[in-house]
Write a protein that holds these residues in place. Structure first.
Motif: not given
Length: 388
Positions: A103-105, A119, A123, A150
């Protein structure tokens, strides 16, 4: 969700084609040409479509940056809200039990500004939902297909997406080498689509560098899908049947017009770039269509009429370069002044371009080349006299 057999009904998804600033209208036009209604916002074009739409968007959109699937969008001003609303989304429709899902953010003007915390919470929420759905008590293995997630917060609205492209769509798969400041393939395609060029007209790029603009022109000229020679992250997802990928690739093969004759020339002052451009053209399968030669722009002459010149010349951004670059613009203006039936298009950040070139543009359009604000100067040629 198991893999779909042929004949099973498709699902509708909320899709986003992301776009560079200033190219939204072009991306939206391409999405509509694929047959999907869309809404245009800053940097993104939203539309709905099934699994086939995901594949066709990846295969055909020349000017979009990437294709994302929007799983959910909601207001979140506390970590609890972010957790509960993420957990409420139907993750099992997208992620198999062994999915690898980093997970990016990002966060802009939102109360939840700590990206790393957002993030981690997203997750954790997905892990909890998947444990319940798949009846897993321990860790999730994450040794299966990759899903890049994202969480983007903008003014307290959280949007959670899955990237369906993988490498950005500008990575067409034909670049074997490049110069110092390569133009993105998506922007090169946009520069061509913003002109009056059609495949029956001569086409010249006097600053071709690694050949991106002429190669994109050849792809457009023969209607070759820009994603035809590459792979996408979503090809490993079992809920998009392999048959759909095969059908869309077959459709692209059938729609390509390989018999279309083209007159496309790239020029560059640097013999090393000429060699790289030739190699890239061959890698794209267009080596016979794109002619590349070493030449200075001031030496350009042609007996041909009604052609189109598109260039991304040096900008003279570095101190000390500007004088030399402007001298070259002046020489270019002189060389091109006799081409009255040709249309000329130049992308540069030099605000004095028209003065130095020696003519005022018919029209100019603001565009961004990466983070550099540029103008696309357009000089329209005389219209050809109609046959009487």
């Amino acid at each position: 969700m198991g893999s779909k057999e042929k004949g099973e009904t498709m699902t509708n998804y909320n899709l986003i084609a992301t776009s560079a600033m200033g190219l939204e209208a072009l991306v939206a036009k391409e999405v509509r040409e694929l047959g999907y209604d869309c809404q245009v916002e800053n940097g993104r074009i939203s539309y709905q479509g099934d699994e086939r739409a995901i594949v066709r968007s990846n295969m055909w959109l020349r000017t979009a940056d990437r294709i994302k699937i929007k799983v959910g969008e909601f207001k979140a001003t506390t970590f609890d809200e972010l957790f509960e609303q993420t957990k409420a989304l139907p993750w099992e429709n997208f992620l198999p039990a062994n999915a690898e899902f980093p997970v990016s953010g990002k966060s802009v003007k939102s109360k939840l500004f700590s990206v790393s915390d957002c993030q981690a919470i997203v997750k954790k929420a997905i892990v909890e939902r998947m444990r319940q759905h798949y009846h897993i008590s321990g860790w999730l293995e994450e040794n299966g297909p990759l899903f890049k997630l994202e969480v983007a917060l903008q003014k307290d609205i959280a949007t959670i997406t899955i990237d369906a492209s993988g490498s950005g769509l500008h990575k067409r798969g034909y670049r074997t080498g490049q110069g110092e400041a390569p133009l993105k393939e998506t922007l090169a395609a946009a520069l061509i689509m913003l002109t009056n060029w059609t495949p029956n007209k001569p086409f010249v790029d006097p600053f071709c560098g690694s050949g991106t603009i002429p190669i994109e022109a050849a792809l457009i000229g023969q209607n070759i899908a820009p994603g035809f020679n590459r792979e996408f992250i979503s090809e490993s997802w079992e809920w998009i049947p392999q048959q759909v990928w095969e059908d869309v690739r077959l459709e692209a093969e059938e729609l390509a017009n390989y018999d279309q004759e083209l007159d496309i020339t790239g020029m560059d002052i640097d013999h090393r770039m000429v060699k790289i451009a030739e190699e890239n053209a061959f890698e794209a399968g267009l080596g016979d269509l794109v002619k590349v030669k070493q030449m200075q722009v001031r030496d350009f002459t042609t007996p041909k009429e009604n052609g189109v010149i598109i260039g991304n010349p040096p900008y003279g951004e570095r101190l000390g370069d500007k004088k030399a670059v402007q001298h070259m613009y002046r020489e270019m203006g002189e060389a091109f002044s006799i081409l009255d039936t040709w249309s000329i298009y130049m992308l540069t950040s030099d605000e004095e371009f028209e003065t130095v070139y020696g003519r005022q543009a018919t029209k100019k359009r603001k565009l961004f080349n990466g983070f550099i604000r540029t103008d696309y100067y357009q000089y329209w040629g005389k219209r050809p006299a109609r046959d009487i």
